[in-house]
Design an enzyme around this catalytic site. Structure first.
Site, PDB file in Angstrom:
ATOM      1  N   ASP A  84     -35.550 -11.908  43.411  1.00 59.72           N
ATOM      2  CA  ASP A  84     -36.463 -12.575  44.329  1.00 59.72           C
ATOM      3  C   ASP A  84     -36.688 -11.690  45.561  1.00 59.72           C
ATOM      4  OD1 ASP A  84     -38.020 -14.540  45.407  1.00 59.72           O
ATOM      5  OD2 ASP A  84     -36.421 -16.012  45.677  1.00 59.72           O
ATOM      6  N   ASP A  86     -40.058  -9.023  46.513  1.00 57.71           N
ATOM      7  CA  ASP A  86     -40.841  -9.215  47.737  1.00 57.71           C
ATOM      8  C   ASP A  86     -40.847  -7.929  48.572  1.00 57.71           C
ATOM      9  OD1 ASP A  86     -41.107 -11.930  46.981  1.00 57.71           O
ATOM     10  OD2 ASP A  86     -41.031 -12.596  49.063  1.00 57.71           O
TER      11      ASP A  86
END
Ligand code: NAI
Ligand code: MG
Length: 325
Positions: free
Chosen positions: A222, A226
């Site tokens: 995650d 990003d």
């Protein structure tokens, strides 16, 4: 044979970019039937449940689901939707495109993120100034991810894969994750480069061009994906696919972007590229490639949305992509 696609826009800019993705899908030759339903903050306010049983059932039944984003209820919507399609891997490609101002113009990396466990199992407590979180790693989920990763690497002709871990500290959980990935890769003759995830964050900023496929535990994937979005020009560009054996859930990596929601300026590219991944999952490889090429052309020549320095709105960019198709 027609494929049934569940369309769940969610909240905020999801309501702008998911219709764009549907417009693009409708402009392809793929034989798709769309069924629309709702989830997210607005539905929670209305009926008390951010993910009504009917919406979850639709995702469970459809061949593929196209999702936008949910706001504060994201965890209550996205996590159950990912399990509704039995997804075990979240595929997140991050690419720099000609015409887009990127920190690194030569990034082309794919994150394969474990999608069912880690710290996202939701087992948390807080009492008397002490909070705890249970992290779950199983050999089964790690093996499933590793098998997918090895096939992915072989199909696309990559040399090997990088594994992000912190097994020096989390010896049992990341230890099991790393050992399992290494064992599967060894069985399949795929080279593995294990890298400590903190060092990987630095190295990705400095030399992202050295990476092709990065296999990660849930939270690390995650965060690192990003970070990669920042390297290539922002969250408006990153698609993702949550894949199961039979079904998939396709969603942009970004959230509801409350700072720009309702203004008609959200970048539709992440959602449209997610739709391209959906086309490939459903077997429409050529159509998926056509969509990707149309997006690349529009990114190179414009129009572009304000996050990429342009002045165009969501509809204008979508129209340009459809026209290229
Ligand atoms: P975000 O991704 O919504 O926004 C971060 C920044 O990127 C904002 O400045 C936003 O304007 C910009 N951005 C994102 N997508 C863009 C696009 N397509 N075009 C142009 N600019 C774009 O993340 P944030 O602000 O941390 O979260 C906002 C809400 O979204 C929160 O309520 C969060 O819970 C939810 N969220 C939901 C997710 C999901 O449903 N999968 C994933 C991430 C966040
Ligand atoms: Mg995220």
């Amino acid at each position: 044979m027609t494929h049934e696609v569940a369309v769940i826009p969610g909240d905020g800019i999801g309501r702008g970019v998911v219709p764009s993705a549907v417009d693009v899908l409708e402009a392809t030759e793929a034989d798709l039937t769309f069924v629309h339903d709702e989830a997210g903050d607005a539905v929670a306010t209305e009926c008390g449940d951010p993910l009504p049983a009917e919406t979850a059932d639709l995702a469970r039944r459809a061949d593929a689901t196209l999702f936008g984003a949910a706001g504060e209820t994201a965890a209550e919507v996205v996590l159950p939707l990912r399990s509704a399609v039995d997804s075990f891997v979240n595929v997140r490609p991050a690419r720099a495109y000609p015409g887009v101002d990127a920190l690194h113009p030569d990034v082309d990396v794919v994150f394969l993120r474990e999608n069912t466990e880690g710290v996202y199992v939701g087992d948390e407590t807080r009492e008397d100034g002490r909070a705890t979180l249970t992290r779950v790693v199983t050999a089964d989920a790690s093996r499933k991810l590793a098998e997918f990763a090895c096939e992915f690497v072989a199909e696309r002709g990559f040399d090997g894969l990088t594994v992000a871990h912190k097994a020096n500290v989390m010896q049992e959980t990341d230890g099991l994750f790393l050992e399992t990935v290494e064992a599967v890769a060894d069985e399949r003759g795929v080279a593995v480069d294990p890298v400590l995830m903190d060092a990987l964050a630095t190295h990705l900023c400095l030399h992202p061009e050295e990476y092709d496929v990065i296999v990660t535990p849930n939270l690390a994937g995650d965060v690192l994906s990003d970070l990669a979005a920042g390297l290539v020009g922002g969250l408006g560009l990153l698609p993702s696919a949550n894949l199961g054996d039979e079904r998939g859930l396709f969603e942009p990596v970004h959230g509801t972007a409350p700072d720009i929601a309702g203004e008609g300026v959200a970048n539709p590219v992440a959602a449209v590229l997610s739709a391209a991944m959906m086309l490939e999952f459903l077997g429409y490889d050529e159509e998926g490639e056509r969509v990707r090429t149309a997006v690349e052309d529009v990114l190179a020549d414009g129009p572009r949305t304000p996050d990429l320095g342009g002045e165009a709105g969501t509809d204008e960019v979508t129209g340009a992509i459809v026209e290229r198709l």
